[in-house]
Structure formats: structure tokens, C-alpha cells
Design a protein around this motif. Structure first.
Motif, mmCIF file in Angstrom:
data_model
loop_
_atom_site.group_PDB
_atom_site.id
_atom_site.type_symbol
_atom_site.label_atom_id
_atom_site.label_comp_id
_atom_site.label_asym_id
_atom_site.label_seq_id
_atom_site.Cartn_x
_atom_site.Cartn_y
_atom_site.Cartn_z
ATOM 1 N N ARG A 8 -7.635 1.881 18.059
ATOM 2 C CA ARG A 8 -7.270 2.890 17.072
ATOM 3 C C ARG A 8 -5.763 2.986 16.884
ATOM 4 N NH1 ARG A 8 -11.340 7.466 19.251
ATOM 5 N NH2 ARG A 8 -9.528 8.005 20.518
ATOM 6 N N SER A 52 -3.624 5.410 16.980
ATOM 7 C CA SER A 52 -3.533 6.792 17.436
ATOM 8 C C SER A 52 -2.763 6.849 18.743
ATOM 9 C CB SER A 52 -4.942 7.368 17.643
ATOM 10 O OG SER A 52 -4.888 8.654 18.240
ATOM 11 N N GLN A 99 -11.603 7.491 13.227
ATOM 12 C CA GLN A 99 -10.630 6.479 12.835
ATOM 13 C C GLN A 99 -11.246 5.086 12.927
ATOM 14 O OE1 GLN A 99 -7.503 8.174 15.648
ATOM 15 N NE2 GLN A 99 -6.231 7.352 13.998
ATOM 16 N N THR A 119 -0.938 12.553 7.980
ATOM 17 C CA THR A 119 -1.046 11.631 9.109
ATOM 18 C C THR A 119 0.299 11.331 9.768
ATOM 19 O OG1 THR A 119 -0.882 9.678 7.685
ATOM 20 C CG2 THR A 119 -3.097 10.549 8.131
ATOM 21 N N THR A 167 1.693 14.468 17.200
ATOM 22 C CA THR A 167 1.663 13.582 18.377
ATOM 23 C C THR A 167 1.729 14.397 19.661
ATOM 24 O OG1 THR A 167 2.701 11.783 17.130
ATOM 25 C CG2 THR A 167 2.850 11.680 19.539
ATOM 26 N N LEU A 193 -1.717 15.914 20.220
ATOM 27 C CA LEU A 193 -2.674 14.915 20.693
ATOM 28 C C LEU A 193 -2.460 14.609 22.181
ATOM 29 C CD1 LEU A 193 -2.640 12.569 17.589
ATOM 30 C CD2 LEU A 193 -4.725 13.471 18.644
ATOM 31 N N ARG A 206 -8.796 12.263 19.363
ATOM 32 C CA ARG A 206 -8.391 11.203 18.453
ATOM 33 C C ARG A 206 -7.653 11.785 17.251
ATOM 34 N NH1 ARG A 206 -14.384 10.993 18.405
ATOM 35 N NH2 ARG A 206 -15.136 12.189 16.624
ATOM 36 N N GLY A 207 -7.015 10.909 16.521
ATOM 37 C CA GLY A 207 -6.357 11.333 15.303
ATOM 38 C C GLY A 207 -4.961 10.792 15.189
ATOM 39 N N LYS A 208 -4.283 11.294 14.174
ATOM 40 C CA LYS A 208 -2.946 10.824 13.851
ATOM 41 C C LYS A 208 -2.258 11.940 13.093
ATOM 42 C CE LYS A 208 -0.725 6.850 11.627
ATOM 43 N NZ LYS A 208 -0.962 5.637 10.817
#
Length: 504
Positions: free
Chosen positions: A232, A234, A288, A320, A402, A405, A422-424
Motif C-alpha cells: 500500500r 500508506s 487502498q 490524501t 501521517t 496514522l 490504513r489510509g493516506k
């Protein structure tokens, strides 16, 4: 927590909730940390004086769409918003971590946006586009300036569903091919035209849908058959092991083979009209795709004469962090882009942006939208772009997102029920499970306990995913690190309280 071989065997065969208790020591340690206070806010709302909550409940039951659900067993009755904050009618303040379903981009009632709307309201509310008016043309020029390549023609709509409806029609008209491909677990709208493209059973009625629409396997590194800890884009990766070398994602190759299989078997004479994809799946639970998937998929579609459509309804406008548009993080340029939600910071506004060549095909018949490009909505859209640039909300999404996360990844290690983070940027998902080994979705009633506790402690979280077991965290992009510390502390305390309740 070390387990001897005998207990390990029992542990694997035991109830998932027993496995939770075996790891509870982490949660208990977390719950002893000093509580983080809600950050201060200099806004003090006027006392509420409208209808009562009880009257609102009666009206909702009698006069409003009965399928319209509310969050929480004890719903919040919101009447005031300012930037990242919401207040209910009792005066209680909440940190909004869902942004009106990923819609409030620069902040509730942002003063710059409010001023733009008020100024326009005093001059011109509505004419429709049969007349020319300044705000439409000014905003269209500002918007396309933000898009790459030859994406230069804007069609204004009122919502994301309208935008995706139109995008699908455009692709079919331009290519002359009716068949459209999407991914499973995607959400593109719930209109009759789009219900077949939305591949989440929870959003589909038992009526004929999906004529000419096909779905390929969802390329999900956490729940899909392929993918792991290097797949990912991420700051936080899935805990599944990954055999991918440093320069290539093997999971992507496998998922592209599945897309190839759909195209080979289901398309007429090897042709396809369009491929729809979200840059990060929103309603589906912040899923993602593995790195390189969209780039490979776009190439495959274009080789068969199809158009590539990016649904940026939730991932656009800097959310994002690394890019203004989510698709830019996949190193692709689509043929059509659909926009909504954050485009108007909560004001009804949507758009489709495409190339002049595709747009010209739509001139074969009249096309008109009474409210699309409304003077007030365009003034609001311009103000949103101004705030994003001047207040650097995209940069804040990257830095603060960030940080969030990484902090949530620490919580994941502390609690067995936190399966995946997860993610961005500020497009974040936390998937809840009975235990990390099985990845069994946490049952709804257990998820609700954590969700309700978080609300009671002052943080409003979204939810999503096919099983309703993913916390969706998409706050206004003005959120601060202090807000993140408070939010993570609330989540940690809610988890600790939930585990304590389960044991007792």
C-alpha cells in the motif's frame, strides 16, 4: 505476552473473544495513561432555542424518509459548527472526525467561505445557465487549472451521484460501447443508474440493476487473496506477510489478471466502454489498492478502447496529502473525473471534468442541469479553492494525517480488536476484527459499543465497509496535532472501556 505451546494450541481453537482477553493487558496499560483534554475553542455558541429533540424524533418518524438512518443509539442533535467542531443543542462540543461524510473540507462555516456565499446571495442567487453570469466562468477556469493534462471542460452538477451518472453516460456515448467495469466493494452512488456500479450489497435494492455493468475482484491487500506488508501507498501497512520484491508488487499482477479475465470473457469483441475507480475506496472502508494497480488497469482499459474514470468525490481537493487529486498518487491521468463533497465544503455542488473531445460528443443532444453551476455554489467553490491554497490544507492533510496514522498504528498494537490501520493524508480507516489472526469482522453490536463510547467522550467517528466494521476518519482538513492527540486518546479509552465491559 508469551504463550506456551499447549496454550497456543488452545488459543487458536478458542473463541475470538477469549483471544481478545488474552491480549487485554495491552488495553489495561493503555487505559492508565493520562487523559488528553479536549483542545480549547474560542467559539461559544448562542444558547439553542429551536424545536426539541423529542419533537425532531417525532417528525423524523412521521414525515421524513423512513430509510434515512441516524448514527448512534442516542443520536446527536447538532445545531452549530465551526471549523473542526460541532455542538449539540445542549451545548456539548464534539470533534468532528467524519466531516459530514467526507464533505466538510476546509472547516464548518469557514469564515472565508461564508463571506463568499453571503456576498453572492446579495447579488444573484439563480439564473440557470441559459444566461451568462460571472461566478460560473470564473470558477470553471479556476477549477480546471487544478487538473492535469487535457481535462479542461467542466459540467456542473449538484452531487456526486449526478456526476457519476453523467460520467457513465459520457463514456458510453464517446466510445459507442455500453459495457462498463468497476471494482467490487466500490460505492459510486445509489441512483437507479448507478446502483449496479455500486458493488456493496448493503446499498442495493432487489430490482433490476447493473445492465451492462461488471465488477472485477477488489484489489484489497488486507482482505483480498493477495497483498501484504509492502503493497500500500500508506505510512501504515497491513500486518499480513508480503513476498513482493522491493521493485514490484506481486499482488498487483494477480489482481490485474482478474481484471483481464473479466475483460476477456464479458466484453463485446474485446472492447469496453469505461473503467470506474475510486483512488481510495470511501464507503467501502478506506480500502487502498496495491501500488501500481490503477496504472496497470488504466493501460489495460485503454488498449480496449475504453475510458478511465476517476471518482474523486471523497479523495479530491488535497485530502490524501501528497497530491491535490487522489489519482495523482497512482501516477495516472484519467479521461473523466467526477467531483463532489469537499468541492463545496458541504454546499450542494458537484462536477464532471473531461477533455474537449469527449465533451463534444455530448453536444449531439441538449444537455442541461437547472441548478448545476448556480452562482452561489460557484462562489463557494472558488472560496474553497482559495482557502485550500492560502491555508495549506493539503500540506496539513499530509503532516497531520501521517501523524494520526502513526499514532493509530500504536493503538493497533495495543488492542487485539484493531485489525488494520490504513489510509493516506486525512483519508483514514481502522478496521475492527474479533482477532488479528482470523480477521473476522467485529460484530455490529461490539463495534457499536466502541463507537458510542467515542461519541460520549467527544469524538464523532464515521463507519463503513461491507460489514460495517471500519471506523472512517475523514475530518475537516483544518484539524491539528492537538486534535489528533485528543482523538486517539478517546479511541484508546473507548477500546479499553469496551474490553473491560466484555470481560465483566
Amino acid at each position: 505476552m508469551a504463550l506456551n505451546p499447549t496454550f497456543k494450541s488452545l488459543f487458536r481453537r478458542s473463541s475470538p473473544f477469549i483471544r481478545i482477553f488474552a491480549s487485554r493487558s495491552h488495553g489495561l496499560q493503555a487505559s492508565t495513561k493520562a487523559q488528553v483534554a479536549m483542545p480549547k475553542c474560542n467559539i461559544k455558541p448562542e444558547p439553542y432555542s429551536g424545536i426539541t429533540f423529542e419533537d425532531a424524533v417525532k417528525i423524523r418518524k412521521s414525515n421524513i424518509n423512513p430509510a434515512l438512518f441516524t448514527f448512534y443509539r442516542n443520536p446527536v442533535f447538532i445545531y452549530k459548527g465551526h471549523m473542526q467542531w460541532l455542538w449539540d443543542t445542549t451545548g456539548k462540543r464534539y470533534l468532528d472526525l467524519f466531516g459530514g461524510i467526507v464533505t466538510v473540507s476546509v472547516g464548518h462555516c469557514h469564515p472565508v467561505v461564508v463571506e463568499a456565499a453571503e456576498k453572492q446571495m446579495k447579488n444573484l442567487w439563480h439564473t440557470t445557465n441559459i444566461y451568462m453570469h460571472p461566478t460560473l466562468h470564473q470558477y470553471a477556469a479556476e477549477l480546471v487549472e487544478k487538473l492535469p493534462g487535457n481535462l479542461k471542460v467542466v459540467y456542473f452538477t449538484n452531487s456526486g451521484s449526478e456526476a457519476n451518472d453523467l460520467a457513465m453516460l459520457m463514456a458510453r456515448m464517446y466510445t459507442g460501447t455500453f459495457e462498463v467495469v468497476g471494482t467490487r466493494n466500490a460505492y459510486h452512488g445509489a441512483s437507479p443508474y448507478l446502483m449496479g456500479l455500486t458493488s456493496l450489497s448493503t446499498w442495493r435494492y432487489n430490482v433490476p440493476t447493473g445492465f451492462g455493468i461488471y465488477q472485477t475482484m477488489n484489489p484489497d491487500p488486507y482482505r483480498g487473496p493477495w497483498g501484504g506488508s509492502h503493497c500500500r501507498d500508506s505510512p501504515v501497512q497491513t500486518t499480513r506477510k508480503c513476498d513482493c520484491p522491493a521493485d514490484r508488487c506481486l499482488a498487483t499482477d494477480h489482481y490485474l489478471e482478474q481484471l483481464e479475465d473479466v475483460l476477456r470473457h464479458s466484453m463485446p469483441k474485446g472492447r469496453v466502454g469505461a473503467f470506474f475507480a475510486e483512488s481510495i475506496q470511501g464507503v467501502g472502508g478506506t480500502v487502498q489498492f496495491p501500488k501500481g494497480y490503477l496504472k496497470g488497469a488504466f493501460k489495460m482499459i485503454r488498449e480496449r478502447g475504453g475510458l478511465c474514470i476517476s471518482d474523486e468525490v471523497q479523495t479530491g481537493f488535497g485530502r490524501t496529502g501528497t497530491h491535490f487529486w487522489g489519482f495523482e498518487g497512482h501516477d495516472v491521468v484519467p479521461d473523466i473525473v467526477s467531483l463532489a463533497k469537499g468541492i463545496g465544503n458541504g454546499f450542494p455542488l458537484g462536477a464532471v471534468v473531461t477533455t474537449p473531445e469527449i465533451a463534444n460528443k455530448m453536444s449531439e443532444a441538449l444537455h442541461f442541469n437547472t441548478y448545476g453551476g448556480n452562482p452561489i455554489s460557484c462562489a463557494v467553490g472558488s472560496a474553497v479553492l482559495k482557502v485550500i491554497e492560502e491555508e495549506k490544507t493539503q500540506e496539513n492533510s499530509l503532516v497531520t494525517g501521517t501523524y494520526m496514522l502513526e499514532e493509530l498504528a500504536k493503538v493497533q498494537k495495543e488492542f487485539e480488536v484493531v485489525g488494520d490501520v490504513r489510509g493516506k493524508g486525512l483519508m483514514i480507516g481502522v478496521e475492527m476484527v474479533t482477532d488479528k489472526e482470523s480477521r473476522t469482522p467485529l460484530p455490529a453490536e461490539h463495534f457499536a459499543e466502541i463507537w458510542e463510547r467515542s461519541k460520549d467522550l467527544g469524538a464523532l467517528l464515521g463507519k463503513g465497509g461491507l460489514y460495517g466494521n471500519v471506523f472512517r476518519i475523514k475530518p475537516p482538513m483544518c484539524i491539528t496535532k492537538d486534535d489528533v492527540d485528543f482523538a486517539v486518546d478517546v479511541f484508546r479509552r473507548s477500546l479499553a472501556g469496551y474490553e473491560k465491559g466484555i470481560k465483566s
